[in-house]
Design an enzyme around this catalytic site. Sequence first.
Site, PDB file in Angstrom:
ATOM      1  N   CYS A 167      13.717   1.540 -20.346  1.00  0.00           N
ATOM      2  CA  CYS A 167      12.790   0.406 -20.322  1.00  0.00           C
ATOM      3  C   CYS A 167      12.401  -0.012 -21.733  1.00  0.00           C
ATOM      4  O   CYS A 167      11.522   0.602 -22.353  1.00  0.00           O
ATOM      5  CB  CYS A 167      11.545   0.771 -19.509  1.00  0.00           C
ATOM      6  SG  CYS A 167      10.320  -0.539 -19.483  1.00  0.00           S
TER       7      CYS A 167
ATOM      8  N   CYS B 144       8.757  -1.095 -22.222  1.00  0.00           N
ATOM      9  CA  CYS B 144       7.774   0.004 -22.180  1.00  0.00           C
ATOM     10  C   CYS B 144       7.799   0.807 -23.482  1.00  0.00           C
ATOM     11  O   CYS B 144       6.760   1.194 -23.997  1.00  0.00           O
ATOM     12  CB  CYS B 144       8.063   0.989 -21.049  1.00  0.00           C
ATOM     13  SG  CYS B 144       8.554   0.270 -19.496  1.00  0.00           S
ATOM     14  N   ASP B 145       8.993   1.079 -23.998  1.00  0.00           N
ATOM     15  CA  ASP B 145       9.132   2.055 -25.087  1.00  0.00           C
ATOM     16  C   ASP B 145       9.562   1.459 -26.425  1.00  0.00           C
ATOM     17  O   ASP B 145       9.576   2.165 -27.433  1.00  0.00           O
ATOM     18  CB  ASP B 145      10.167   3.131 -24.680  1.00  0.00           C
ATOM     19  CG  ASP B 145       9.755   3.839 -23.394  1.00  0.00           C
ATOM     20  OD1 ASP B 145       8.543   4.019 -23.195  1.00  0.00           O
ATOM     21  OD2 ASP B 145      10.634   4.193 -22.592  1.00  0.00           O
TER      22      ASP B 145
END
Length: 306
Positions: A132, A135-136
């Site tokens: 992701c 997200c990261d």
Amino acid sequence: MIYDVIILGSGPAGLSAAIYAERARLNTLIIEEKPLSGGQILDTYEVDNYPGLPGITGFEMGQKFRSHADKMGVEVINTQVTEVRVEGDKKSIITAQGSYETKCLIIATGAKHRKLGIPGEEKLTGMGVSYCATCDGAFFRGKTVAVIGGGDVALEDALFLARGCEKVYLIHRREEFRGVRILQEKIKKTENIELVLNSNVTEIRGEGQVSSIFVHNHKEETDTELEVQGVFIAVGIEPNSGMVKNLVAQDAEGYIEAGEDTQTSIEGIFAAGDVRTKQLRQVITAAADGANAVVSAEKYLVRAEN
Ligand code: NAP
């Protein structure tokens, strides 16, 4: 108590079904495993092909869909579904918090990230290996990363990461990308994205943190080690259909067999969104499925009552 409709999942398909079900005055419950609604769009930085909402972030879109369903009064519980049982017209949904009964079931559980299955992938997940980018990605500001895949998600991830990373290798196993042209054009114009084509990543290395990957070019028959601190794997999706594995017909990849009416092999069970067999898996087709599922459910309820 028996619900008219239980919806599994609160991505675009599940929330659209909930809005239609509330409008049809059906007694409805959504069961969602995760605390946030939106499904896979939560992993998407920007959704740019939903009419009327150009450039909306995935997170905001998930929130908008959910608040619309909330406004309609839908009941939502967060728990994991372990099994679905059918006894006559009644469907029992077994969850970690007990069981719920319903006349109709709409499965809108979407899909999850596919794994590559190469050495180092599992060991270094969360230590530089991610599925992701939104997200990261922030952890890799100023660093060099690799994105693996050639579909819409890989192209979007590479573009997203290129904004903050020093360099992004986009590694794809073929010469041609599967992702849409507009994204391919943007990729070509982005200076810090380097294309690595006709290549497979064979190993991810690192001690406690990713430090390099091994790449095999099967056209040139060469093997190269690339120094990277992050690896973003975007090689497609797999359906979340395990809870009905031995109940409803599925194709070889586990997608629930259903047409546009979302009817599965069992009366009163419908499959909507990415979890069903279909041509195009996008927010707009998922939302359409949710609407169709409720229309099919209403027809089923009328038949069952007569
Ligand atoms: P996808 O379209 O299925 O693409 C997966 C990519 O990964 C393909 O390029 C595939 O290569 C590659 N791949 C698969 N297995 C591999 C392996 N073992 N090793 C190396 N490469 C591998 O998946 P996606 O990009 O996750 O997208 C999923 C769905 O969501 C698609 O239907 C997509 O259109 C949709 N989506 C839409 C949007 C949008 O409309 N804005 C955004 C995101 C996603 P090959 O090409 O060689 O098969």
